[in-house]
Design a protein around this motif. Sequence first.
Motif, PDB file in Angstrom:
ATOM      1  N   PRO A   1       0.768  -1.180   0.138  1.00 49.44           N
ATOM      2  CA  PRO A   1       0.054   0.198  -0.267  1.00 49.44           C
ATOM      3  C   PRO A   1       0.884   1.247   0.260  1.00 49.44           C
ATOM      4  O   PRO A   1       0.652   2.233  -0.435  1.00 49.44           O
ATOM      5  CB  PRO A   1      -0.733  -0.007   1.109  1.00 49.44           C
ATOM      6  N   ASN A   2       2.048   1.164   0.724  1.00 49.50           N
ATOM      7  CA  ASN A   2       3.060   2.363   0.718  1.00 49.50           C
ATOM      8  C   ASN A   2       4.390   1.821   0.225  1.00 49.50           C
ATOM      9  O   ASN A   2       5.272   1.545   0.974  1.00 49.50           O
ATOM     10  CB  ASN A   2       3.048   2.947   2.146  1.00 49.50           C
ATOM     11  N   GLY A   3       4.314   1.783  -1.134  1.00 41.97           N
ATOM     12  CA  GLY A   3       5.592   0.984  -1.644  1.00 41.97           C
ATOM     13  C   GLY A   3       6.854   1.917  -1.275  1.00 41.97           C
ATOM     14  O   GLY A   3       7.919   1.494  -1.422  1.00 41.97           O
ATOM     15  N   GLU A   4       6.543   3.249  -1.436  1.00 42.87           N
ATOM     16  CA  GLU A   4       7.638   4.271  -1.243  1.00 42.87           C
ATOM     17  C   GLU A   4       8.403   4.120   0.148  1.00 42.87           C
ATOM     18  O   GLU A   4       9.571   4.166   0.126  1.00 42.87           O
ATOM     19  CB  GLU A   4       7.073   5.570  -1.477  1.00 42.87           C
ATOM     20  N   ARG A   5       7.581   3.477   1.102  1.00 41.82           N
ATOM     21  CA  ARG A   5       8.376   3.390   2.525  1.00 41.82           C
ATOM     22  C   ARG A   5       9.121   2.341   2.533  1.00 41.82           C
ATOM     23  O   ARG A   5      10.351   2.246   3.092  1.00 41.82           O
ATOM     24  CB  ARG A   5       7.082   3.065   3.275  1.00 41.82           C
ATOM     25  N   ALA A   6       8.619   1.397   1.887  1.00 42.58           N
ATOM     26  CA  ALA A   6       9.735   0.176   1.695  1.00 42.58           C
ATOM     27  C   ALA A   6      10.823   0.473   0.933  1.00 42.58           C
ATOM     28  O   ALA A   6      11.963  -0.020   0.954  1.00 42.58           O
ATOM     29  CB  ALA A   6       8.916  -1.063   0.906  1.00 42.58           C
ATOM     30  N   ALA A   7      10.627   1.195  -0.342  1.00 41.93           N
ATOM     31  CA  ALA A   7      11.608   1.637  -1.347  1.00 41.93           C
ATOM     32  C   ALA A   7      12.729   2.579  -0.406  1.00 41.93           C
ATOM     33  O   ALA A   7      13.915   2.341  -0.530  1.00 41.93           O
ATOM     34  CB  ALA A   7      11.182   2.351  -2.402  1.00 41.93           C
ATOM     35  N   HIS A   8      12.040   3.682   0.482  1.00 36.09           N
ATOM     36  CA  HIS A   8      12.942   4.216   1.199  1.00 36.09           C
ATOM     37  C   HIS A   8      14.006   3.596   2.012  1.00 36.09           C
ATOM     38  O   HIS A   8      15.104   3.841   2.367  1.00 36.09           O
ATOM     39  CB  HIS A   8      12.002   5.317   1.978  1.00 36.09           C
ATOM     40  N   ALA A   9      13.425   2.417   2.951  1.00 37.94           N
ATOM     41  CA  ALA A   9      13.907   1.588   3.733  1.00 37.94           C
ATOM     42  C   ALA A   9      15.169   0.969   2.825  1.00 37.94           C
ATOM     43  O   ALA A   9      16.302   0.806   3.548  1.00 37.94           O
ATOM     44  CB  ALA A   9      13.340   0.549   4.426  1.00 37.94           C
ATOM     45  N   ILE A  10      15.053   0.263   1.722  1.00 39.40           N
ATOM     46  CA  ILE A  10      16.020  -0.235   0.881  1.00 39.40           C
ATOM     47  C   ILE A  10      17.015   0.798   0.567  1.00 39.40           C
ATOM     48  O   ILE A  10      18.156   0.487   0.838  1.00 39.40           O
ATOM     49  CB  ILE A  10      15.218  -0.865  -0.169  1.00 39.40           C
ATOM     50  N   ILE A  11      16.727   2.174   0.383  1.00 38.22           N
ATOM     51  CA  ILE A  11      17.813   3.147  -0.024  1.00 38.22           C
ATOM     52  C   ILE A  11      18.564   3.394   1.297  1.00 38.22           C
ATOM     53  O   ILE A  11      19.924   3.219   1.127  1.00 38.22           O
ATOM     54  CB  ILE A  11      17.072   4.503  -0.421  1.00 38.22           C
ATOM     55  N   GLU A  12      17.932   3.521   2.375  1.00 32.18           N
ATOM     56  CA  GLU A  12      18.729   3.586   3.431  1.00 32.18           C
ATOM     57  C   GLU A  12      19.510   2.467   4.029  1.00 32.18           C
ATOM     58  O   GLU A  12      20.732   2.722   4.489  1.00 32.18           O
ATOM     59  CB  GLU A  12      17.777   3.953   4.787  1.00 32.18           C
ATOM     60  N   LEU A  13      19.059   1.271   3.793  1.00 35.89           N
ATOM     61  CA  LEU A  13      19.909   0.080   4.022  1.00 35.89           C
ATOM     62  C   LEU A  13      21.187   0.085   3.245  1.00 35.89           C
ATOM     63  O   LEU A  13      22.385  -0.181   3.703  1.00 35.89           O
ATOM     64  CB  LEU A  13      19.000  -0.988   4.058  1.00 35.89           C
ATOM     65  N   ILE A  14      20.915   0.298   1.758  1.00 36.53           N
ATOM     66  CA  ILE A  14      22.392   0.270   1.152  1.00 36.53           C
ATOM     67  C   ILE A  14      23.204   1.499   1.624  1.00 36.53           C
ATOM     68  O   ILE A  14      24.350   1.203   1.699  1.00 36.53           O
ATOM     69  CB  ILE A  14      21.874   0.523  -0.361  1.00 36.53           C
ATOM     70  N   ARG A  15      22.886   2.639   1.968  1.00 32.51           N
ATOM     71  CA  ARG A  15      23.583   3.613   2.570  1.00 32.51           C
ATOM     72  C   ARG A  15      24.229   3.276   3.820  1.00 32.51           C
ATOM     73  O   ARG A  15      25.353   3.572   4.035  1.00 32.51           O
ATOM     74  CB  ARG A  15      22.747   5.072   2.887  1.00 32.51           C
ATOM     75  N   ALA A  16      23.603   2.603   4.709  1.00 33.50           N
ATOM     76  CA  ALA A  16      24.043   1.891   5.907  1.00 33.50           C
ATOM     77  C   ALA A  16      25.395   1.035   5.495  1.00 33.50           C
ATOM     78  O   ALA A  16      26.358   1.337   6.272  1.00 33.50           O
ATOM     79  CB  ALA A  16      23.126   1.247   6.739  1.00 33.50           C
ATOM     80  N   TYR A  17      25.131   0.395   4.526  1.00 31.66           N
ATOM     81  CA  TYR A  17      26.352  -0.416   3.935  1.00 31.66           C
ATOM     82  C   TYR A  17      27.580   0.435   3.379  1.00 31.66           C
ATOM     83  O   TYR A  17      28.705   0.249   3.867  1.00 31.66           O
ATOM     84  CB  TYR A  17      25.958  -1.380   2.913  1.00 31.66           C
TER      85      TYR A  17
ATOM     86  N   ASN B   1      22.320   1.654  12.216  1.00 27.88           N
ATOM     87  CA  ASN B   1      21.921   2.544  11.032  1.00 27.88           C
ATOM     88  C   ASN B   1      20.941   1.534  10.383  1.00 27.88           C
ATOM     89  O   ASN B   1      19.882   2.221   9.834  1.00 27.88           O
ATOM     90  CB  ASN B   1      23.086   3.024  10.148  1.00 27.88           C
ATOM     91  N   CYS B   2      20.946   0.224  10.234  1.00 31.84           N
ATOM     92  CA  CYS B   2      19.861  -0.524   9.626  1.00 31.84           C
ATOM     93  C   CYS B   2      18.659  -0.636  10.333  1.00 31.84           C
ATOM     94  O   CYS B   2      17.646  -0.396   9.716  1.00 31.84           O
ATOM     95  CB  CYS B   2      20.554  -2.123   9.294  1.00 31.84           C
ATOM     96  N   GLU B   3      18.932  -0.628  11.769  1.00 33.21           N
ATOM     97  CA  GLU B   3      17.715  -0.668  12.641  1.00 33.21           C
ATOM     98  C   GLU B   3      16.759   0.838  12.201  1.00 33.21           C
ATOM     99  O   GLU B   3      15.570   0.672  12.411  1.00 33.21           O
ATOM    100  CB  GLU B   3      17.909  -0.739  14.020  1.00 33.21           C
ATOM    101  N   LEU B   4      17.421   1.818  12.231  1.00 37.45           N
ATOM    102  CA  LEU B   4      16.879   3.167  11.969  1.00 37.45           C
ATOM    103  C   LEU B   4      16.150   3.075  10.574  1.00 37.45           C
ATOM    104  O   LEU B   4      15.290   3.709  10.425  1.00 37.45           O
ATOM    105  CB  LEU B   4      18.041   4.127  11.921  1.00 37.45           C
ATOM    106  N   ALA B   5      16.699   2.568   9.717  1.00 41.13           N
ATOM    107  CA  ALA B   5      16.386   2.396   8.353  1.00 41.13           C
ATOM    108  C   ALA B   5      15.034   1.707   8.247  1.00 41.13           C
ATOM    109  O   ALA B   5      14.198   1.972   7.505  1.00 41.13           O
ATOM    110  CB  ALA B   5      17.335   1.873   7.447  1.00 41.13           C
ATOM    111  N   LEU B   6      15.055   0.593   9.173  1.00 41.76           N
ATOM    112  CA  LEU B   6      13.726  -0.047   9.105  1.00 41.76           C
ATOM    113  C   LEU B   6      12.545   0.478  10.018  1.00 41.76           C
ATOM    114  O   LEU B   6      11.471  -0.151   9.920  1.00 41.76           O
ATOM    115  CB  LEU B   6      14.024  -1.409   9.495  1.00 41.76           C
ATOM    116  N   LYS B   7      12.954   1.230  10.895  1.00 39.59           N
ATOM    117  CA  LYS B   7      11.848   2.013  11.805  1.00 39.59           C
ATOM    118  C   LYS B   7      10.822   2.360  11.034  1.00 39.59           C
ATOM    119  O   LYS B   7      10.785   3.182   9.928  1.00 39.59           O
ATOM    120  CB  LYS B   7      12.414   3.088  12.262  1.00 39.59           C
ATOM    121  N   GLY B   8       9.402   1.761  11.220  1.00 38.63           N
ATOM    122  CA  GLY B   8       8.080   2.177  10.256  1.00 38.63           C
ATOM    123  C   GLY B   8       8.128   1.798   9.118  1.00 38.63           C
ATOM    124  O   GLY B   8       7.229   1.919   8.367  1.00 38.63           O
TER     125      GLY B   8
END
Length: 219
Positions: free
Chosen positions: A129-145, A189-196
């Motif tokens: 329903p909110n694909g942008e939120r999932a996409a944002h999390a993926i972006i932030e996870l890659i940035r964490a790496y 940082n990964c935990e922050l990316a996955l929040k919400g």
Amino acid sequence: MHRWLIAIFLAWTACAAVLWNRSLAAEQAGRRKDAERAIQRAAIATLNHHRHDWMNDLQIVYGYIRMGKTDKTIQCVEQIRERMQTESKIAKLGVPALVLFLQSFRTTTNAMVIDMDIDGEVNLAELFPNGERAAHAIIELIRAYREAAASNGGEPAKLLVDLSAEEDKLMLSFYFDGELASGEAWKKNCELALKGAPLEATEWDPDKGTLMLEAQLGK
């Protein structure tokens, strides 16, 4: 007298509000222009990188053809075909911000490269329903790496990202080939990316930089 003072005060307040709104509108317009310019620069840099890659590929194929190395030519063309398929799957992820981020990643850093392995066609905008939120999390996870990747004598770290979807579940895995400067900082940082986000971690390995995620579709 008091009425005049009140009238003057109200007029001054109205003028100040108008000027403030105009100033705010001008500031927002300036930010939009800056954002547009940043997107344009990223798009141009990405196109230039792709053009450079294609020229290199064509030169290699042409060289093999001139030398009569049929096996090498077929192998090179097959590698190009596989890369084209991956880029096509990335373009169909359904969220422009994620697509642009992945396609332009090589232009933003030399410290890490991404190898995407997408099983079939995955459209996050259609799956969530909110694909942008999932996409944002993926972006932030890659940035964490990227932020946690330690320098390795000039050799870039590699991040393999596996993405697949079943009828009721999305699976996303990160495998890091390199050294993390701080496994604990990376995990934080990964935990922050996955929040919400609709993604939930099912396995962590701060020593190896391995992360596995799942998400129930439709939620």
